[in-house]
Design a protein around this motif. Structure first.
Motif, mmCIF file in Angstrom:
data_model
loop_
_atom_site.group_PDB
_atom_site.id
_atom_site.type_symbol
_atom_site.label_atom_id
_atom_site.label_comp_id
_atom_site.label_asym_id
_atom_site.label_seq_id
_atom_site.Cartn_x
_atom_site.Cartn_y
_atom_site.Cartn_z
ATOM 1 N N ASP A 1 0.827 -1.210 0.000
ATOM 2 C CA ASP A 1 0.000 0.000 0.000
ATOM 3 C C ASP A 1 0.861 1.261 0.000
ATOM 4 N N TRP B 1 -17.360 -0.964 6.897
ATOM 5 C CA TRP B 1 -16.291 0.007 6.696
ATOM 6 C C TRP B 1 -16.799 1.424 6.940
ATOM 7 N N GLU C 1 -13.001 5.849 4.994
ATOM 8 C CA GLU C 1 -11.978 4.839 4.813
ATOM 9 C C GLU C 1 -12.222 4.040 3.532
ATOM 10 N N THR C 2 -13.484 3.738 3.245
ATOM 11 C CA THR C 2 -13.810 3.020 2.013
ATOM 12 C C THR C 2 -13.327 3.799 0.803
ATOM 13 N N GLN D 1 -10.929 5.925 0.706
ATOM 14 C CA GLN D 1 -9.470 5.887 0.678
ATOM 15 C C GLN D 1 -8.948 4.543 0.165
ATOM 16 N N LYS D 2 -9.579 3.449 0.610
ATOM 17 C CA LYS D 2 -9.159 2.126 0.154
ATOM 18 C C LYS D 2 -9.251 2.027 -1.369
ATOM 19 N N GLN E 1 -6.284 1.891 -4.524
ATOM 20 C CA GLN E 1 -6.161 0.801 -5.481
ATOM 21 C C GLN E 1 -6.244 1.282 -6.929
#
Length: 448
Positions: A38, A404, A408-409, A411-412, A416
């Motif tokens: 990451d 989640w 944060e979701t 950002q995840k 990606q």
């Protein structure tokens, strides 16, 4: 004009995680420490953002210079048009990319911050997509059929290392099971099974049926032959014992030499009788023994008195203390034997188990019929599991995304795919420049 309001999710490792409904903490803190993979993705994302932002700034500088000097250098009008189109394209695509993950410049414009606002719907749609397109019984079975799991497993099991691994894992399972099992509980189960299957049913009828089959087929004749042979050998070796028994039971007034003659005669007759029984398979004594045994088998099945006697014998042989002791000894013997065998790599059990594993692996490789059956069984089992639990499996995706935190979701997902999305901004800058140049050129030619 602000042009640097970039998505900053991966660049904010110190921000605290927002609360989620119900006071529960989000599944992972927004400020979590990034893993090696990451961290590389975050660095690449920052690099692409700077590149896209640099192109936008470059277009702005070119536009300002061209706009200021176009009166003196008319050809700069084309440069200004290209730079102007590039800025428009860059800003439009920046807005589009940013709107996926957050509100552009913090302004709550409708239909922006799509992922944070609609993460639950996205999770549900993703779960439904996976369930429909991947968790299909036919898809799973076709994939397993193409993999030929039986052959691959056979090749691994046939190798010594594979058999050793299976034996090692099996030993770990056995040791773990013995640690979990309580000795008293297991002994109670064994005792209950003994009482249910051994003590509760009457012994007479089943023993009689077994004996009837044995006697009918003549399997007892071998035992009768053995007893007759042993009796003949005993008589042959105990002449003095037989004579003494005769003399001890004769009247005291009988002369001693008469006792000797009578004893010898009795001994000879007994020996002749035993030898006759031994030599003649159809001797009357043998027939009487057969009749007695067959009558006994029938009585055990149908005579209430004989059945009751068998039950009395059972109660005397296997009372409560004997049953408990039997259960304790059985469990202790099995436990100690298995633990000793699995702990010793050279034990007979371990060696034979490894040999059986290797043999099974070789058969999976060399026997197409067996491999086909195993593959079909695996395919059917997997198909059943998918068909029965596909909604539960897909629900893991939906429930996980629902747990989640919204930020944060975002950002995840940005971590990606954000790098690739920055190419949209770069392409928008280039395409916008070409489009602006083309539009200005066409307009200048038509209306110039």
């Amino acid at each position: 004009m602000q042009v640097n309001s970039e998505p900053t999710a991966p660049e904010s490792p110190t921000r605290s995680a927002p609360a989620v409904p119900g006071g529960a903490k989000p599944q992972a803190a927004v400020g979590r420490t990034l893993s090696g993979g990451d961290a590389e993705k975050a660095a690449a994302l920052r690099k692409m953002k700077l590149l896209a932002l640099g192109l936008l700034i470059a277009m702005a500088v070119i536009f300002i210079v061209a706009f200021a000097l176009q009166e003196d250098y008319p050809w700069l009008q084309y440069v200004r048009a290209a730079a102007e189109g590039g800025m428009v394209g860059a800003l439009a695509d920046w807005f589009a990319v940013t709107a996926l993950f957050k509100y552009p410049m913090g302004i709550k414009i409708p239909h922006t911050a799509i992922i944070p606002r609609r993460k639950d719907q996205i999770g549900a749609s993703l779960g439904e997509f996976v369930e429909t397109n991947f968790l299909s019984e036919q898809v799973v079975q076709d994939k397993l059929a193409s993999v030929n799991i039986a052959r691959r497993a056979g090749e691994r099991l046939a190798a010594p290392a594979g058999a050793d691994r299976v034996a090692k894992e099996g030993a770990a399972v056995i040791r773990g099971a013995f640690k979990v099992l309580n000795d008293d509980d297991v002994q109670a189960v064994i005792e209950g099974m003994v009482r249910k299957h051994l003590l509760t049913p009457p012994w007479g009828p089943p023993v009689g049926r077994i004996a009837e089959r044995i006697f009918h087929d003549g399997h007892h004749h071998t035992l009768v032959d053995l007893l007759v042979d042993r009796a003949a050998d005993w008589v042959d070796d105990n002449h003095e014992t037989v004579s003494r028994l005769v003399s001890d039971r004769s009247p005291t007034w009988v002369p001693q030499f008469v006792d000797g003659l009578v004893g010898d005669k009795v001994y000879v007759e007994i020996l002749k009788f035993v030898r006759a029984v031994q030599a003649d398979p159809r001797h009357q004594v043998r027939q009487q023994i057969d009749k007695y045994l067959n009558d006994l088998a029938q009585d055990l099945q149908h005579d209430p008195a004989m059945i009751a006697r068998a039950e009395d014998i059972k109660a005397q042989v296997l009372g409560d203390p004997e049953v408990r002791e039997l259960a304790s000894r059985t469990w202790g013997t099995v436990k100690n034997a298995l633990l000793g065998a699995v702990d010793d790599p050279d034990s007979e059990l371990t060696v034979k188990f490894k040999a059986a594993v290797r043999d099974f692996g070789s058969r999976l490789v060399n026997d197409p019929e067996l491999a086909g059956k195993v593959n079909a069984w695996i395919g059917d089992a997997a198909g059943y599991l998918v068909k029965t639990y596909r909604s539960d499996i897909a629900g893991v995706i939906t429930d996980t995304v629902a747990r989640w935190d919204a930020e944060e979701t975002s950002q995840k997902i940005e971590l990606q795919v954000g790098k690739d999305l920055q190419f949209i901004r770069i392409n928008g800058t280039v395409v916008g420049s070409l489009a602006g140049l083309l539009i200005f050129t066409v307009a200048h030619l038509i209306f110039g």
